[in-house]
Design an enzyme around this catalytic site. Structure first.
Site, PDB file in Angstrom:
ATOM      1  N   CYS A   1     -24.615   2.097 -28.621  1.00 49.06           N
ATOM      2  CA  CYS A   1     -25.355   1.564 -27.564  1.00 49.06           C
ATOM      3  C   CYS A   1     -24.872   1.277 -26.911  1.00 49.06           C
ATOM      4  CB  CYS A   1     -26.151   0.385 -27.685  1.00 49.06           C
ATOM      5  SG  CYS A   1     -27.608   0.318 -29.392  1.00 49.06           S
TER       6      CYS A   1
ATOM      7  N   ASN B   1     -35.873  -1.097 -32.942  1.00 51.63           N
ATOM      8  CA  ASN B   1     -35.096  -0.606 -33.458  1.00 51.63           C
ATOM      9  C   ASN B   1     -36.349  -0.161 -34.733  1.00 51.63           C
ATOM     10  OD1 ASN B   1     -36.242  -3.349 -34.117  1.00 51.63           O
ATOM     11  ND2 ASN B   1     -34.522  -3.649 -35.146  1.00 51.63           N
ATOM     12  N   ILE B   2     -35.734   1.039 -35.138  1.00 52.24           N
ATOM     13  CA  ILE B   2     -36.208   1.906 -36.492  1.00 52.24           C
ATOM     14  C   ILE B   2     -35.304   1.924 -38.295  1.00 52.24           C
ATOM     15  CG2 ILE B   2     -37.174   3.693 -37.210  1.00 52.24           C
ATOM     16  CD1 ILE B   2     -37.518   4.169 -33.970  1.00 52.24           C
ATOM     17  N   GLU B   3     -35.942   0.720 -39.109  1.00 48.33           N
ATOM     18  CA  GLU B   3     -34.543   0.640 -39.925  1.00 48.33           C
ATOM     19  C   GLU B   3     -34.754   1.875 -41.098  1.00 48.33           C
ATOM     20  OE1 GLU B   3     -34.089  -3.302 -40.723  1.00 48.33           O
ATOM     21  OE2 GLU B   3     -33.409  -3.703 -38.998  1.00 48.33           O
TER      22      GLU B   3
ATOM     23  N   CYS C   1     -31.445   1.630 -33.170  1.00 51.05           N
ATOM     24  CA  CYS C   1     -30.819   0.632 -32.169  1.00 51.05           C
ATOM     25  C   CYS C   1     -32.893   0.767 -31.562  1.00 51.05           C
ATOM     26  CB  CYS C   1     -30.106   0.031 -31.720  1.00 51.05           C
ATOM     27  SG  CYS C   1     -28.444  -0.184 -33.135  1.00 51.05           S
TER      28      CYS C   1
ATOM     29  N   GLU D   1     -32.604   0.063 -28.200  1.00 57.19           N
ATOM     30  CA  GLU D   1     -31.548   0.477 -26.662  1.00 57.19           C
ATOM     31  C   GLU D   1     -31.408   2.531 -27.341  1.00 57.19           C
ATOM     32  OE1 GLU D   1     -30.405  -2.102 -28.665  1.00 57.19           O
ATOM     33  OE2 GLU D   1     -29.210  -3.514 -27.532  1.00 57.19           O
TER      34      GLU D   1
ATOM     35  N   CYS E   1     -25.089  -3.202 -29.924  1.00 60.28           N
ATOM     36  CA  CYS E   1     -24.485  -3.181 -30.518  1.00 60.28           C
ATOM     37  C   CYS E   1     -23.323  -1.717 -29.283  1.00 60.28           C
ATOM     38  CB  CYS E   1     -24.758  -2.351 -31.513  1.00 60.28           C
ATOM     39  SG  CYS E   1     -24.864  -1.048 -31.653  1.00 60.28           S
TER      40      CYS E   1
HETATM   41  N1  THU Z   1     -30.044  -4.130 -33.135  1.00 55.89           N
HETATM   42  C1  THU Z   1     -30.919  -3.589 -32.108  1.00 55.89           C
HETATM   43  O1  THU Z   1     -31.722  -3.217 -32.326  1.00 55.89           O
HETATM   44  N2  THU Z   1     -29.845  -2.951 -31.401  1.00 55.89           N
HETATM   45  C2  THU Z   1     -28.964  -4.064 -31.266  1.00 55.89           C
HETATM   46  O2  THU Z   1     -28.545  -4.085 -30.235  1.00 55.89           O
HETATM   47  C3  THU Z   1     -28.342  -4.787 -32.118  1.00 55.89           C
HETATM   48  C4  THU Z   1     -28.774  -4.824 -33.331  1.00 55.89           C
HETATM   49  C5  THU Z   1     -30.348  -3.542 -34.484  1.00 55.89           C
HETATM   50  C6  THU Z   1     -30.505  -2.762 -35.176  1.00 55.89           C
HETATM   51  C7  THU Z   1     -30.897  -3.545 -36.732  1.00 55.89           C
HETATM   52  O3  THU Z   1     -32.521  -2.738 -36.784  1.00 55.89           O
HETATM   53  C8  THU Z   1     -31.182  -5.148 -36.812  1.00 55.89           C
HETATM   54  O4  THU Z   1     -31.470  -4.777 -34.582  1.00 55.89           O
HETATM   55  C9  THU Z   1     -29.985  -5.563 -37.239  1.00 55.89           C
HETATM   56  O5  THU Z   1     -29.302  -5.270 -36.882  1.00 55.89           O
END
Ligand code: THU
Length: 135
Positions: free
Chosen positions: A94, A43-45, A54, A56, A91
């Site tokens: 995804c 994941n890259i915020e 996300c 995935e 999520c």
């Molecule tokens: N996140 C994912 O990378 N994949 C998921 O299936 C659920 C959520 C990440 C998004 C965000 O960076 C962090 O988890 C918290 O929601």
């Protein structure tokens, strides 16, 4: 049932690249293509939140950007500060992205707590009644 421990290990390894300074929830994914190659994602915020991606979808977009579009399975792991305590569910965004490229009855989603403790679902189980290209 097929053994996916090695794919879970790849997902766990990907967690170290997670950029999650806002949620502190680190996620790693490992996408297995039908040609045998594995594409890792994390994941890259973003400070503006919405542009965040996300793990995935990072994995999917890496594969697709290399011309690969046929997939068998994806393993997902996640946890606060990178500590995995339970299964991490993909999520809705995804799941919809997976629907674009994968057969919902064939594609496997592996939610893992460890290399030996994981659950395997089909995409159809996790996104029933999906909006798909045939519409
Ligand atoms: N996140 C994912 O990378 N994949 C998921 O299936 C659920 C959520 C990440 C998004 C965000 O960076 C962090 O988890 C918290 O929601």
């Amino acid at each position: 049932m097929k053994e996916y421990g090695y794919l879970v290990k790849c997902a766990i390894d990907m967690m170290k690249f997670s950029y999650a300074p806002y949620s502190h929830f680190k996620v790693g994914a490992a996408l297995l293509a039908k040609n045998g190659k594995v594409y890792g994602g994390c994941n890259i915020e973003n400070v503006a939140y919405t542009p965040s991606n996300c793990a995935e979808r990072t994995a999917f977009f890496r594969a697709i950007a290399e011309g690969v579009r046929e997939f068998e399975a994806i393993a997902v792991v996640g946890g606060k500060d990178g500590v995995v305590t339970e299964y991490c569910a993909p999520c809705g965004l995804c799941r919809q992205t997976m629907t674009e490229f994968c057969d919902p009855d064939e594609f496997k989603i592996i939610m893992a707590a460890s290399e030996t403790d994981y659950k395997v679902y089909t995409l159809a189980e996790l996104l029933p009644l999906a909006f798909h290209a045939e519409f």
